[in-house]
Design a protein around this motif. Sequence first.
Motif, short mmCIF file in Angstrom:
data_model
loop_
_atom_site.label_atom_id
_atom_site.label_comp_id
_atom_site.label_asym_id
_atom_site.label_seq_id
_atom_site.Cartn_x
_atom_site.Cartn_y
_atom_site.Cartn_z
N ALA A 163 0.83 -1.21 0.00
CA ALA A 163 0.00 0.00 0.00
C ALA A 163 0.86 1.25 0.00
O ALA A 163 0.62 2.19 -0.77
CB ALA A 163 -0.92 0.00 1.22
N THR A 176 0.45 4.31 -2.52
CA THR A 176 -0.39 5.41 -2.05
C THR A 176 0.39 6.22 -1.03
O THR A 176 1.49 5.84 -0.62
CB THR A 176 -1.72 4.89 -1.45
OG1 THR A 176 -2.65 5.98 -1.34
CG2 THR A 176 -1.52 4.26 -0.08
N ARG A 216 -2.92 8.91 3.21
CA ARG A 216 -4.08 8.09 2.89
C ARG A 216 -4.01 6.73 3.56
O ARG A 216 -5.01 6.23 4.09
CB ARG A 216 -4.19 7.94 1.37
CG ARG A 216 -4.41 9.26 0.64
CD ARG A 216 -4.50 9.04 -0.87
NE ARG A 216 -5.64 8.20 -1.20
CZ ARG A 216 -6.89 8.64 -1.24
NH1 ARG A 216 -7.15 9.91 -0.96
NH2 ARG A 216 -7.87 7.84 -1.56
N ALA A 217 -2.84 6.11 3.54
CA ALA A 217 -2.69 4.79 4.15
C ALA A 217 -3.00 4.83 5.64
O ALA A 217 -3.55 3.88 6.20
CB ALA A 217 -1.27 4.26 3.92
N SER A 239 -5.19 6.72 7.18
CA SER A 239 -6.64 6.77 7.38
C SER A 239 -7.27 5.40 7.16
O SER A 239 -8.25 5.05 7.81
CB SER A 239 -7.29 7.78 6.43
OG SER A 239 -6.76 9.06 6.63
N LEU A 240 -6.71 4.62 6.24
CA LEU A 240 -7.32 3.35 5.85
C LEU A 240 -6.83 2.17 6.68
O LEU A 240 -7.62 1.33 7.11
CB LEU A 240 -7.05 3.10 4.36
CG LEU A 240 -7.65 4.15 3.41
CD1 LEU A 240 -7.11 3.97 2.00
CD2 LEU A 240 -9.16 4.07 3.43
N THR A 256 -12.26 8.72 2.40
CA THR A 256 -10.88 8.66 1.94
C THR A 256 -10.81 8.12 0.51
O THR A 256 -10.08 8.64 -0.34
CB THR A 256 -10.03 7.77 2.87
OG1 THR A 256 -10.06 8.32 4.19
CG2 THR A 256 -8.59 7.71 2.40
N PHE A 257 -11.57 7.06 0.25
CA PHE A 257 -11.62 6.52 -1.11
C PHE A 257 -12.20 7.56 -2.08
O PHE A 257 -11.71 7.72 -3.20
CB PHE A 257 -12.48 5.25 -1.15
CG PHE A 257 -11.69 3.99 -1.00
CD1 PHE A 257 -11.05 3.43 -2.09
CD2 PHE A 257 -11.58 3.37 0.23
CE1 PHE A 257 -10.31 2.27 -1.96
CE2 PHE A 257 -10.85 2.21 0.38
CZ PHE A 257 -10.20 1.64 -0.72
N ARG A 272 -9.86 10.20 -3.48
CA ARG A 272 -8.70 9.74 -4.23
C ARG A 272 -8.53 10.49 -5.54
O ARG A 272 -7.42 10.68 -6.03
CB ARG A 272 -8.84 8.25 -4.52
CG ARG A 272 -7.65 7.63 -5.23
CD ARG A 272 -7.82 6.12 -5.35
NE ARG A 272 -9.08 5.81 -6.01
CZ ARG A 272 -9.26 5.81 -7.32
NH1 ARG A 272 -8.25 6.16 -8.11
NH2 ARG A 272 -10.42 5.50 -7.86
N GLY A 302 -2.68 8.98 -4.33
CA GLY A 302 -3.07 7.61 -4.08
C GLY A 302 -3.51 6.90 -5.34
O GLY A 302 -3.80 7.52 -6.36
N ASP A 362 -4.80 2.08 -2.02
CA ASP A 362 -5.81 2.31 -0.99
C ASP A 362 -6.45 1.00 -0.56
O ASP A 362 -6.67 0.75 0.64
CB ASP A 362 -6.87 3.27 -1.51
CG ASP A 362 -6.35 4.69 -1.69
OD1 ASP A 362 -5.20 4.95 -1.28
OD2 ASP A 362 -7.07 5.52 -2.25
N THR A 378 -9.03 14.93 3.81
CA THR A 378 -8.24 14.15 4.76
C THR A 378 -8.55 14.49 6.22
O THR A 378 -8.79 13.58 7.02
CB THR A 378 -6.74 14.34 4.48
OG1 THR A 378 -6.45 13.89 3.16
CG2 THR A 378 -5.90 13.55 5.48
#
Length: 294
Positions: free
Chosen positions: A91, A95, A99-100, A102-103, A142-143, A146, A153, A158, A277
Amino acid sequence: MSPAERRPLDVPGFWIMLGLATLFAANNLMIKIGNDGLHPVFFAGVRSILAVPVIGAWMAWRGYSPRWDLWRGGLMLGLLFSCEFFFLFLALDNTSVVRASSLFYAMPIWLALAAHFLFPGERLTPKRALGFALGFSGVVLTFAGRGSVNAGGSVWGDLAAVLGGMSWAGLVIVSRLNPIGQARAETQIFWQVLISALLLTAAAPLFSDELVRDFDGFQAGLLIVQAVGVVSVGFITWFWLIGIYKSSTVASFSFLTPVLSAGLGWLVLGESVGIVTPVALALLVGGLFLINRR
């Protein structure tokens, strides 16, 4: 130490927890930079290889057993640990750290959903269901963000971060359902790094012919900090804190990790942080707070 005997937070505990939260937040940053030196899957495998003798030496010194009789549970933990970091390292190659963070750290919302069906005493109450909804909304947002300018990302990166968090949740579930979960934290971590060292290094050539990218002294230093600081010292200390302090106190510091990690990605790497974000992180942290409320 039983839950009733665990003590409230004191000054040493505060600084240790804050330091660990910062270390774990920096973990994603170090992986992102380290991927420039080694292929992500190979990097994850070598990290585990270096951690095995460190944790093994600590266990030998303390007189702790690897519990070879619990090999079935150990293999399951090792497989899920391998999946967790296989996805996380990939990931962060595809990305941004922002972002990573948050996911991947949405793990507790997947754990809460699974626990609702697997553990009768942990069903989703209205408060915890709201927390799940908030956390899930943060993932969706978050997605959705993108496609914004300079989001940094890819859909595959993601998705890999989400799958890494789900693998982490699966590891916790196996630990609770299998007898190995009653073993010492060091024993569980030893099995995780031992199996992942074998699986990830064996799998790495299947994903790339170029396992070494631009590896130098700085990259080597990052690798050692990862193996010794994060995996060996960090993980063992975190489990020790869980056994000493109230779980709600330890959980409250875990809320800092995705926020600090995203902040480091922005500060050190100059990653873009748009309006999406902070909102997604706020939803995630709010959701995690409610999920951990009883």
